[in-house]
Write an enzyme that holds these catalytic residues in place. Sequence first.
Site, PDB file in Angstrom:
ATOM      1  N   HIS A 172       3.621  -2.414 -28.565  1.00  0.00           N
ATOM      2  CA  HIS A 172       2.135  -2.656 -29.177  1.00  0.00           C
ATOM      3  C   HIS A 172       2.111  -4.062 -30.095  1.00  0.00           C
ATOM      4  O   HIS A 172       2.182  -3.933 -31.094  1.00  0.00           O
ATOM      5  CB  HIS A 172       2.220  -1.492 -30.044  1.00  0.00           C
ATOM      6  CG  HIS A 172       0.576  -1.412 -30.641  1.00  0.00           C
ATOM      7  ND1 HIS A 172      -0.418  -1.372 -30.026  1.00  0.00           N
ATOM      8  CD2 HIS A 172       0.119  -1.207 -31.886  1.00  0.00           C
ATOM      9  CE1 HIS A 172      -1.557  -1.204 -30.651  1.00  0.00           C
ATOM     10  NE2 HIS A 172      -1.360  -1.012 -31.569  1.00  0.00           N
TER      11      HIS A 172
ATOM     12  N   GLY B 278      -1.432   9.973 -44.831  1.00  0.00           N
ATOM     13  CA  GLY B 278      -2.185   8.769 -45.083  1.00  0.00           C
ATOM     14  C   GLY B 278      -3.801   9.186 -45.031  1.00  0.00           C
ATOM     15  O   GLY B 278      -3.975   9.658 -43.485  1.00  0.00           O
TER      16      GLY B 278
HETATM   17  N1  APR Z   1       2.327   8.451 -48.646  1.00  0.00           N
HETATM   18  C1  APR Z   1       1.067   8.682 -48.122  1.00  0.00           C
HETATM   19  N2  APR Z   1      -0.057   7.722 -47.940  1.00  0.00           N
HETATM   20  C2  APR Z   1       0.143   6.500 -48.211  1.00  0.00           C
HETATM   21  C3  APR Z   1       1.425   5.919 -48.731  1.00  0.00           C
HETATM   22  C4  APR Z   1       2.425   6.932 -48.941  1.00  0.00           C
HETATM   23  N3  APR Z   1       3.637   6.602 -49.301  1.00  0.00           N
HETATM   24  N4  APR Z   1       1.376   4.686 -48.908  1.00  0.00           N
HETATM   25  C5  APR Z   1       0.232   4.217 -48.515  1.00  0.00           C
HETATM   26  N5  APR Z   1      -0.550   5.597 -48.265  1.00  0.00           N
HETATM   27  C6  APR Z   1      -1.799   5.373 -47.816  1.00  0.00           C
HETATM   28  C7  APR Z   1      -2.887   4.699 -48.582  1.00  0.00           C
HETATM   29  O1  APR Z   1      -3.252   4.965 -49.781  1.00  0.00           O
HETATM   30  C8  APR Z   1      -4.044   4.425 -47.570  1.00  0.00           C
HETATM   31  O2  APR Z   1      -5.212   5.319 -47.870  1.00  0.00           O
HETATM   32  O3  APR Z   1      -2.235   4.923 -46.655  1.00  0.00           O
HETATM   33  C9  APR Z   1      -3.487   4.957 -46.210  1.00  0.00           C
HETATM   34  C10 APR Z   1      -3.684   3.632 -45.415  1.00  0.00           C
HETATM   35  O4  APR Z   1      -5.083   3.454 -45.072  1.00  0.00           O
HETATM   36  P1  APR Z   1      -6.064   2.271 -44.799  1.00  0.00           P
HETATM   37  O5  APR Z   1      -5.568   1.154 -45.646  1.00  0.00           O
HETATM   38  O6  APR Z   1      -7.577   2.766 -44.515  1.00  0.00           O
HETATM   39  O7  APR Z   1      -5.247   1.655 -43.254  1.00  0.00           O
HETATM   40  P2  APR Z   1      -5.407   2.536 -41.768  1.00  0.00           P
HETATM   41  O8  APR Z   1      -6.693   1.618 -41.076  1.00  0.00           O
HETATM   42  O9  APR Z   1      -5.595   3.931 -42.194  1.00  0.00           O
HETATM   43  O10 APR Z   1      -4.310   2.013 -40.918  1.00  0.00           O
HETATM   44  C11 APR Z   1      -3.096   2.771 -41.125  1.00  0.00           C
HETATM   45  O11 APR Z   1      -2.206   2.242 -39.043  1.00  0.00           O
HETATM   46  O12 APR Z   1      -2.951   1.127 -37.147  1.00  0.00           O
HETATM   47  C12 APR Z   1      -2.016   1.168 -38.525  1.00  0.00           C
HETATM   48  O13 APR Z   1      -1.758  -1.200 -38.995  1.00  0.00           O
HETATM   49  C13 APR Z   1      -2.278   0.232 -39.474  1.00  0.00           C
HETATM   50  O14 APR Z   1      -0.327   0.595 -40.554  1.00  0.00           O
HETATM   51  C14 APR Z   1      -1.830   0.728 -40.614  1.00  0.00           C
HETATM   52  C15 APR Z   1      -1.754   2.456 -40.464  1.00  0.00           C
END
Ligand code: APR
Length: 318
Positions: A184, A11
């Site tokens: 959390h 991610g």
């Molecule tokens: N495989 C890899 N990456 C993925 C997948 C997947 N199957 N599905 C989604 N993603 C990626 C998205 O493309 C995005 O770039 O996960 C990333 C999430 O990034 P953001 O939307 O910026 O969210 P972020 O603030 O990084 O938070 C991620 O952490 O704190 C927790 O609640 C928050 O669940 C969330 C996670």
Amino acid sequence: MARSGKVAVIGAGFYGSTTAQRLAEYDLFDAVVLTDIIEGRPEGLALDINQSRPVEGFETKVVGMTTGRDGSGYEAIAGSDIVVITAGLPRKPGMSRMDLLEVNARIVRQVAENVARHAPDAVVIVVSNPLDEMTALAQLATGFPRHRVMGQAGMLDTARFTNFVADELAVPVSSVRTLTLGSHGDTMVPVPSACTVDGKPLTELLPAEKIDELITRTRNGGAEVVALLKTGSAYYAPSAAAARMVREVYTDSGAVQPICAWVDGEFGISGVYLGVTAELGRDGVRRVIEIPLADTELAELHKAAEAVRAKQADIQHL
Ligand code: APR
């Protein structure tokens, strides 16, 4: 300095990319792999972080890789010592972490299955929300021993609590020790009896109503940031906590930290992933450490355990 080891961050959103940056800046690892399903995003961010190396003075290489729904690209994480799962949607204003349950469960399950296939010996640190449930799901989907799968939340909640106490008393954050356990989320359990400022009990330095106010602000710490940002959730403090957990595990430090770990009898609680104090080492969680708690704190921890137990039972079907 000799660098070694490989850490994968799944991610490449705000949380993942800042975690990768912090890990690279430690200058401890050979490689940090950053992946995402958005074509080109992890590669672009990796290139950008690598180009900061001459300025910041670190040698760790960041490798970006786009992964497909079919699992293509996951070969990049092969041999990882530690995998941090940040994939998933963040909250929008007004949402609770629990509102993300179904959508993030699908994502975390798919990610965890690929992690098990390509990095079968890794320690897994989950940060996707709702945290306690996603950690339990990642353990189920990887089939890894429970001590090798943990979640990051307590270090973040504790850092927030410490920051608020330091601000309130106008003292350096380094002189404040606080602790939060439990989930959390709504059943987070702040532990005032374990909080000190320069070794003095917090309860002697602030009136009970002020401590309650800071506890409420800590419990709502993530929501306060979400409401201000309007899109996305916090990532600077969260990534600091996740990167620190990685370092404690990789260096086999033995540090005792509040983390989401499998609890098996400690605190009189069994069979659930919950925020507790645990000793970290190269194999993940060495052991859960039972610290002394006031009766009310222990009762709240039991309440938190039952709340997350019910939800963790549901995720098996997601
Ligand atoms: N495989 C890899 N990456 C993925 C997948 C997947 N199957 N599905 C989604 N993603 C990626 C998205 O493309 C995005 O770039 O996960 C990333 C999430 O990034 P953001 O939307 O910026 O969210 P972020 O603030 O990084 O938070 C991620 O952490 O704190 C927790 O609640 C928050 O669940 C969330 C996670």
